[in-house]
Write a protein that holds these residues in place. Structure first.
Motif, PDB file in Angstrom:
ATOM      1  N   LEU A 277       0.913  -1.007  -0.095  1.00 52.47           N
ATOM      2  CA  LEU A 277       0.039   0.117  -0.133  1.00 52.47           C
ATOM      3  C   LEU A 277       0.961   1.142   0.016  1.00 52.47           C
ATOM      4  O   LEU A 277       1.471   1.482   0.739  1.00 52.47           O
ATOM      5  CB  LEU A 277      -0.967  -0.006   1.343  1.00 52.47           C
ATOM      6  CG  LEU A 277      -1.748   1.172   1.346  1.00 52.47           C
ATOM      7  CD1 LEU A 277      -2.938   1.056   0.087  1.00 52.47           C
ATOM      8  CD2 LEU A 277      -2.431   1.301   2.729  1.00 52.47           C
ATOM      9  N   LEU A 278       0.712   2.270  -1.017  1.00 50.22           N
ATOM     10  CA  LEU A 278       1.352   3.336  -1.118  1.00 50.22           C
ATOM     11  C   LEU A 278       0.940   4.603  -0.372  1.00 50.22           C
ATOM     12  O   LEU A 278       1.656   5.506   0.290  1.00 50.22           O
ATOM     13  CB  LEU A 278       1.743   3.771  -2.667  1.00 50.22           C
ATOM     14  CG  LEU A 278       2.712   2.933  -3.488  1.00 50.22           C
ATOM     15  CD1 LEU A 278       2.883   3.732  -4.529  1.00 50.22           C
ATOM     16  CD2 LEU A 278       4.095   2.823  -2.673  1.00 50.22           C
ATOM     17  N   PHE A 279      -0.499   4.730  -0.734  1.00 49.70           N
ATOM     18  CA  PHE A 279      -0.870   5.860  -0.021  1.00 49.70           C
ATOM     19  C   PHE A 279      -2.613   5.532  -0.232  1.00 49.70           C
ATOM     20  O   PHE A 279      -3.016   4.767  -0.910  1.00 49.70           O
ATOM     21  CB  PHE A 279      -0.754   6.998  -1.192  1.00 49.70           C
ATOM     22  CG  PHE A 279      -1.348   8.469  -0.158  1.00 49.70           C
ATOM     23  CD1 PHE A 279      -0.198   8.797   1.052  1.00 49.70           C
ATOM     24  CD2 PHE A 279      -2.073   9.014  -0.294  1.00 49.70           C
ATOM     25  CE1 PHE A 279      -0.208   9.837   1.797  1.00 49.70           C
ATOM     26  CE2 PHE A 279      -2.420  10.382   0.439  1.00 49.70           C
ATOM     27  CZ  PHE A 279      -1.531  10.620   1.384  1.00 49.70           C
ATOM     28  N   ALA A 280      -3.417   6.288   0.448  1.00 51.82           N
ATOM     29  CA  ALA A 280      -4.849   6.043   0.523  1.00 51.82           C
ATOM     30  C   ALA A 280      -5.332   7.468   1.003  1.00 51.82           C
ATOM     31  O   ALA A 280      -4.886   8.307   1.607  1.00 51.82           O
ATOM     32  CB  ALA A 280      -5.413   5.104   1.705  1.00 51.82           C
ATOM     33  N   ARG A 281      -6.589   7.957   0.292  1.00 50.58           N
ATOM     34  CA  ARG A 281      -7.192   9.280   0.510  1.00 50.58           C
ATOM     35  C   ARG A 281      -8.617   9.153   0.574  1.00 50.58           C
ATOM     36  O   ARG A 281      -9.294   8.581  -0.563  1.00 50.58           O
ATOM     37  CB  ARG A 281      -6.824  10.132  -0.491  1.00 50.58           C
ATOM     38  CG  ARG A 281      -7.329  11.396  -0.576  1.00 50.58           C
ATOM     39  CD  ARG A 281      -6.684  12.428   0.259  1.00 50.58           C
ATOM     40  NE  ARG A 281      -7.357  13.748   0.331  1.00 50.58           N
ATOM     41  CZ  ARG A 281      -7.165  14.559   1.257  1.00 50.58           C
ATOM     42  NH1 ARG A 281      -6.430  14.146   2.268  1.00 50.58           N
ATOM     43  NH2 ARG A 281      -7.994  15.557   1.358  1.00 50.58           N
ATOM     44  N   ASN A 282      -9.374   9.321   1.649  1.00 48.27           N
ATOM     45  CA  ASN A 282     -10.717   9.254   1.929  1.00 48.27           C
ATOM     46  C   ASN A 282     -11.528  10.372   1.769  1.00 48.27           C
ATOM     47  O   ASN A 282     -12.146  10.850   2.679  1.00 48.27           O
ATOM     48  CB  ASN A 282     -10.869   8.402   3.084  1.00 48.27           C
ATOM     49  CG  ASN A 282     -12.407   7.993   3.355  1.00 48.27           C
ATOM     50  OD1 ASN A 282     -13.099   7.967   2.392  1.00 48.27           O
ATOM     51  ND2 ASN A 282     -12.411   7.358   4.493  1.00 48.27           N
ATOM     52  N   GLU A 283     -11.359  11.033   0.655  1.00 47.21           N
ATOM     53  CA  GLU A 283     -12.227  12.208   0.192  1.00 47.21           C
ATOM     54  C   GLU A 283     -13.022  12.037  -1.078  1.00 47.21           C
ATOM     55  O   GLU A 283     -12.622  11.743  -2.162  1.00 47.21           O
ATOM     56  CB  GLU A 283     -11.209  13.371   0.008  1.00 47.21           C
ATOM     57  CG  GLU A 283     -11.503  14.863  -0.403  1.00 47.21           C
ATOM     58  CD  GLU A 283     -10.591  15.870  -0.804  1.00 47.21           C
ATOM     59  OE1 GLU A 283     -10.255  16.787  -0.187  1.00 47.21           O
ATOM     60  OE2 GLU A 283      -9.822  15.639  -1.758  1.00 47.21           O
ATOM     61  N   TYR A 284     -14.134  12.567  -1.105  1.00 48.27           N
ATOM     62  CA  TYR A 284     -15.153  12.561  -2.315  1.00 48.27           C
ATOM     63  C   TYR A 284     -15.463  13.982  -2.777  1.00 48.27           C
ATOM     64  O   TYR A 284     -15.710  15.106  -1.937  1.00 48.27           O
ATOM     65  CB  TYR A 284     -16.361  11.665  -1.774  1.00 48.27           C
ATOM     66  CG  TYR A 284     -16.148  10.577  -1.516  1.00 48.27           C
ATOM     67  CD1 TYR A 284     -16.560   9.410  -2.351  1.00 48.27           C
ATOM     68  CD2 TYR A 284     -16.037   9.930  -0.095  1.00 48.27           C
ATOM     69  CE1 TYR A 284     -16.274   8.012  -2.003  1.00 48.27           C
ATOM     70  CE2 TYR A 284     -15.659   8.546   0.319  1.00 48.27           C
ATOM     71  CZ  TYR A 284     -15.943   7.649  -0.690  1.00 48.27           C
ATOM     72  OH  TYR A 284     -16.001   6.417  -0.479  1.00 48.27           O
ATOM     73  N   HIS A 285     -15.144  13.995  -4.009  1.00 45.53           N
ATOM     74  CA  HIS A 285     -16.063  15.216  -4.878  1.00 45.53           C
ATOM     75  C   HIS A 285     -15.390  16.421  -4.490  1.00 45.53           C
ATOM     76  O   HIS A 285     -16.489  17.473  -4.185  1.00 45.53           O
ATOM     77  CB  HIS A 285     -17.366  14.923  -4.754  1.00 45.53           C
ATOM     78  CG  HIS A 285     -17.896  13.839  -5.350  1.00 45.53           C
ATOM     79  ND1 HIS A 285     -17.668  13.290  -6.516  1.00 45.53           N
ATOM     80  CD2 HIS A 285     -18.522  12.577  -4.781  1.00 45.53           C
ATOM     81  CE1 HIS A 285     -18.189  12.037  -6.831  1.00 45.53           C
ATOM     82  NE2 HIS A 285     -18.757  11.729  -5.538  1.00 45.53           N
ATOM     83  N   ARG A 286     -14.212  16.640  -4.265  1.00 47.60           N
ATOM     84  CA  ARG A 286     -13.715  18.123  -4.006  1.00 47.60           C
ATOM     85  C   ARG A 286     -12.864  18.438  -5.255  1.00 47.60           C
ATOM     86  O   ARG A 286     -11.884  19.093  -5.135  1.00 47.60           O
ATOM     87  CB  ARG A 286     -12.907  18.089  -2.750  1.00 47.60           C
ATOM     88  CG  ARG A 286     -13.611  17.491  -1.621  1.00 47.60           C
ATOM     89  CD  ARG A 286     -14.585  18.727  -1.043  1.00 47.60           C
ATOM     90  NE  ARG A 286     -15.087  18.348   0.449  1.00 47.60           N
ATOM     91  CZ  ARG A 286     -15.837  18.837   0.851  1.00 47.60           C
ATOM     92  NH1 ARG A 286     -16.771  19.674   0.111  1.00 47.60           N
ATOM     93  NH2 ARG A 286     -16.706  18.554   1.945  1.00 47.60           N
ATOM     94  N   GLY A 287     -13.109  17.959  -6.335  1.00 44.15           N
ATOM     95  CA  GLY A 287     -12.466  18.235  -7.624  1.00 44.15           C
ATOM     96  C   GLY A 287     -11.464  17.114  -8.152  1.00 44.15           C
ATOM     97  O   GLY A 287     -11.143  16.149  -7.477  1.00 44.15           O
ATOM     98  N   MET A 288     -11.240  17.388  -9.353  1.00 45.91           N
ATOM     99  CA  MET A 288     -10.269  16.448 -10.073  1.00 45.91           C
ATOM    100  C   MET A 288      -9.518  17.339 -11.026  1.00 45.91           C
ATOM    101  O   MET A 288     -10.053  17.951 -11.849  1.00 45.91           O
ATOM    102  CB  MET A 288     -10.883  15.310 -10.777  1.00 45.91           C
ATOM    103  CG  MET A 288      -9.920  14.578 -11.575  1.00 45.91           C
ATOM    104  SD  MET A 288     -10.874  13.196 -12.648  1.00 45.91           S
ATOM    105  CE  MET A 288      -9.950  13.082 -13.920  1.00 45.91           C
ATOM    106  N   VAL A 289      -8.209  17.190 -10.935  1.00 48.44           N
ATOM    107  CA  VAL A 289      -7.290  17.932 -11.857  1.00 48.44           C
ATOM    108  C   VAL A 289      -5.939  16.894 -12.308  1.00 48.44           C
ATOM    109  O   VAL A 289      -5.656  16.051 -11.535  1.00 48.44           O
ATOM    110  CB  VAL A 289      -6.688  19.174 -11.224  1.00 48.44           C
ATOM    111  CG1 VAL A 289      -7.924  20.075 -10.939  1.00 48.44           C
ATOM    112  CG2 VAL A 289      -6.097  19.067 -10.062  1.00 48.44           C
ATOM    113  N   LEU A 290      -5.525  17.190 -13.075  1.00 44.84           N
ATOM    114  CA  LEU A 290      -4.283  16.516 -13.602  1.00 44.84           C
ATOM    115  C   LEU A 290      -3.116  16.651 -12.564  1.00 44.84           C
ATOM    116  O   LEU A 290      -2.898  17.716 -11.902  1.00 44.84           O
ATOM    117  CB  LEU A 290      -3.833  17.237 -14.777  1.00 44.84           C
ATOM    118  CG  LEU A 290      -2.316  16.937 -15.479  1.00 44.84           C
ATOM    119  CD1 LEU A 290      -2.435  15.437 -15.921  1.00 44.84           C
ATOM    120  CD2 LEU A 290      -1.773  17.900 -16.462  1.00 44.84           C
ATOM    121  N   ASP A 291      -2.382  15.510 -12.044  1.00 44.64           N
ATOM    122  CA  ASP A 291      -1.506  15.721 -11.060  1.00 44.64           C
ATOM    123  C   ASP A 291      -2.217  16.039  -9.692  1.00 44.64           C
ATOM    124  O   ASP A 291      -1.301  16.534  -8.962  1.00 44.64           O
ATOM    125  CB  ASP A 291      -0.128  16.659 -11.276  1.00 44.64           C
ATOM    126  CG  ASP A 291       0.391  15.901 -12.705  1.00 44.64           C
ATOM    127  OD1 ASP A 291       0.209  14.738 -13.169  1.00 44.64           O
ATOM    128  OD2 ASP A 291       1.306  16.841 -13.377  1.00 44.64           O
TER     129      ASP A 291
END
Lengths: 381, 402
Positions: A308-322
């Protein structure tokens, strides 16, 4: 006789002071480089940075050299001292401009240190920009390279305006070879395509476009994020699983989107309260430290070769490149990437996106392709 | 023992809270948007601009003023990852110094936000600049670095893809830094001398853009810091981060609680007036009024009246005893910046850069002047030196009497 003895003493004293200052600078830098997370080493570093900030201009190059091997926190501490010393040196007209320029031109030096040296130099020598930047098109420093790319974009635009299309095309192509920031890539690709040039942006950025995907698994009440479903335990592309809506199995998917966006909601189904697993292989010719760069509006976990490298429990706060950059060390040969992507049950129109884009890049932002020659990514047989 | 220690610290806390005519943090000396001893011009026009200073990059952080210096933050670079702290001379607007650092945390923000959204804070000796990347820089007033922390570097899931906006506050020897977001959500109290955490408390896991308010002690009581979230308001001891009392009826995540005459005005159920609680007693709800719901700008308490600005740009003046509306005045909004008050006037700057001055009366408010600065302004202005200080991405202005 007395006079020569006096001079000798004076020389000794001067040499001792110089040595003492050099020693202090070295000691202070070493102390600052011990700064670690959560303020560890702050107390000693505070004293050191105060002392170091009072050094004369001869400390500037040693500070820049010390960026090598310093963690991001220590680099900022060192920068603080550098700027104070440089500001004083500029006031006293004692900035070592020749040494700074030599440092900037040495591509083996730390990219951030070189940029800092450049920004300091142009405060007293604005013409240095014209002298130095044109040679930076493939520079390891992201920001020096960016400036060089911008000059070429401007030049190409002028050529285009003067109807010198072939020349413009060549200059745009040269600019693209150094461009990693998306705004510049867009500014280059649009006119190049108008001029008839075919460009594989997926390849340019290093996006993974071919994936195996399985799901949906249950993420009602967001419980799936911490639930270990079978694909997390073992990746067997021939297995079938009990999913949220019946039996599920791995299937091959791909995207032709310029930016590698794979849209689960549109391409497969607008699942809600769902977990999907996506896997792709990345072939590396040698062990190398790179970054996985992910964009997604959904919660996610990522594993490489089962870790496991990383995990992020966040929904729908945007999506951008990188949107997220996760450091990774790839082993030689095949590396298996597993992405767990969770969609929640929100009903608002802005909460319906279920998608991702993932690329492999160097810390400088340059895309890195999988080295198996047939395609950018190859799945396990 | 704890109370005894705190009593000894009270004079220090008082020093931290009272910086004379300085404007040492977001929403002023007492985080209530009010200047007590300064009188900016009551009538303004283009000739009121005392000076204009050029700024680089982007910034929605407000200016702060300590002594004869104005401090401001901004960010530059394609990824907005170059963090700037700048210092200007109050009298002339001359740039005295500038320091830069690199973000160690994520710099992604909503297009309206930016990395330099939190307003810096000062204890009168040090400047504490925080950024959306959760980097915290401490400099002395001459620009010498004292310490730096990277809170997202230390806790990589402490970030928000829309950007972090909460401004820190300093109380006595503690800098309170909220890092409240959808994942690793916390608030921490950092030692002002070292940057090392005195405490770190878990906070509700939901993105939060509000800023702490200071509830100054009445008599020999202890000064508390109010942390507002989706859940409500937690009053904490600044020295320890321990909770003194809680209001648990929910609250907004953009406009922040303000305090006036020992009453909290909380953006909750419209606007809720709250009498502070204690470790044994919960806070008492005095009234709630939907008509006073603030939009982005925080509520204001001034001269025995409470004020809010709504989404349509209507300034509402209400009776703080019951929430009844006293008068309304339609202004040209929308507003992101919180209104500030001094010398019987309110100063409101719209997102389009229109500064409007409202003279307060018992029965009505009257617009007495405006200046169109013609640039996007999201930052709350500051008051010091009998002047207003405003900033856009491009400029810092000082507005004074002619």
């Amino acid at each position: 006789m007395k006079r020569s003895r006096f001079l000798l003493c004076l020389m000794f004293l001067f040499s001792s002071l110089t040595t003492l200052q050099a020693y202090d600078v070295k000691q202070d830098i070493a102390q600052i480089k011990l700064v670690q997370k959560e303020g560890q080493g702050n107390l000693a570093a505070s004293k050191a940075v105060k002392q170091l900030s009072q050094a004369d201009a001869s400390a500037l190059i040693p500070i820049l050299n010390s960026f090598e091997g310093a963690n991001p926190l220590a680099v900022n501490w060192l920068r603080g001292a550098f700027e104070t010393i440089a500001a004083n040196a500029i006031k006293q007209n004692k900035l070592p401009v020749d040494q700074l320029e030599k440092f900037i031109l040495d591509k083996s030096k730390n990219p951030r240190a070189r940029r800092l040296a450049y920004e300091t130099l142009i405060k007293v020598d604005p013409k240095a920009e014209d002298r130095l930047i044109p040679g930076m098109i493939n520079d390891p420093s992201v920001t020096l390279r960016r400036d060089a790319v911008q000059r070429l974009i401007d030049e190409a635009k002028s050529l285009e305006k003067a109807s010198k299309k072939d020349q413009a095309k060549k200059v745009y192509q040269q600019a693209l070879s150094g461009a990693t920031d998306d705004d510049q890539v867009k500014a280059i690709v649009k006119p190049l395509r108008t001029l008839g040039q075919k460009i594989d942006l997926q390849k340019h950025f290093g996006f993974l476009s071919d994936w195996m995907i399985v799901g949906p698994f249950d993420n009602s009440d967001k419980k799936g994020y911490d639930t270990v479903y079978a694909p997390e335990e073992k990746i067997d592309l021939t297995s079938k699983f009990e999913g949220k809506e019946g039996k599920v199995e791995w299937k091959s998917v791909n995207t032709e989107d310029d930016y590698g966006i794979f849209d689960i909601a549109k391409s497969i189904s607008p699942y809600k309260g769902a977990v999907m697993y996506c896997t792709a292989d990345f072939y590396s010719p040698e062990e190398q430290s790179l970054e996985i760069r992910l964009g997604t509006p959904n919660a996610w976990k990522i594993w490489v070769n089962g870790k496991l490298l990383f995990a992020r429990n966040e929904y729908h706060r945007g999506m951008v490149l990188d949107q997220y950059s996760v450091p990774v060390t790839f082993k030689p040969g095949k590396n298996v990437i597993l992405l767990k992507l969770c969609q929640n049950e929100q009903t608002e129109s802005w909460a319906q996106r279920y998608q991702f884009q993932l690329r492999i890049a160097r810390p400088s932002g340059t895309g890195v392709l999988s080295q198996k020659p047939e395609s950018t990514t190859q799945l396990s047989p | 023992m704890k109370n005894e220690s705190l009593k000894l610290l009270l004079p220090l806390i008082a020093v931290g809270l009272c910086c004379g005519a300085d404007w040492p943090q977001f929403r002023g000396p007492l985080t209530n948007n009010v200047a007590t001893s300064d009188a900016p011009p009551s009538k303004v026009d283009q000739e009121s601009i005392a000076w204009t200073a050029d700024l680089e990059g982007r910034g929605a952080s407000g200016p702060i003023i300590v002594g004869d210096k104005v401090f401001i933050t901004s960010t530059t670079g394609f990824k907005q990852d170059q963090l700037h702290v700048m210092c200007f001379d109050v009298k002339t607007g001359k740039r005295l110094w500038e320091r830069q650092f690199w973000a160690t945390g994520r710099t992604q923000c909503h297009s309206k936000m930016c990395v330099a959204t939190p307003t810096p804070a000062s204890d009168g000796k040090r400047i504490f600049a925080t950024f959306s990347s959760n980097d915290v820089v401490c400099l002395d007033l001459d620009g010498n670095l004292l310490w730096i922390r990277g809170l997202s570097h230390d806790f990589p899931n402490a970030s928000n893809s829309l950007g972090m906006a909460s401004s820190p506050v300093v109380v006595g020897e503690t800098l309170i830094v909220p890092v409240e977001n959808d994942d690793d959500s916390f608030t921490t109290g950092l030692d002002v001398k070292t940057g090392i955490a005195r405490w770190k408390i878990k906070r509700p896991r939901v993105a939060n853009w509000t800023s702490p308010a200071i509830l100054k002690a009445a008599g020999d009581g202890e000064t508390l810091v109010l942390l507002q979230s989706n859940d409500g308001v937690d009053a904490i001891y600044p020295e320890t981060g321990e909770t003194a009392w809680k209001y648990e009826e929910g609250a907004g995540r953009i406009p922040s609680t303000t305090v006036g005459d020992n009453v909290l005005y909380v953006p909750s159920k419209g606007l809720t007036a709250l009498a502070p609680g204690s470790s044994s007693e919960p806070p008492k709800v005095l009234w709630s009024e939907q008509k006073l719901s603030p939009s982005t700008a925080s509520p204001l308490f001034y001269q025995k009246r409470v004020y809010t600005v709504n989404r349509a740009g209507v300034l509402t003046c209400a009776n703080p005893e019951n929430g009844d509306v006293v008068w309304r005045l339609r202004l040209k909004g929308p507003f992101s910046a919180t209104p500030i008050a001094a010398a019987n006037h309110l100063y409101l700057v719209s997102e389009k850069g229109l500064l409007q001055v409202v003279q307060l009366g018992e029965e009505k408010g009257e617009l007495t002047g405006e200046i169109d600065l013609k640039e996007t302004i999201l930052a709350t202005p500051a008051i010091a030196d009998n002047s207003l200080f405003l900033r856009s991405d491009k400029h810092l202005w000082k507005i004074s009497s002619k």
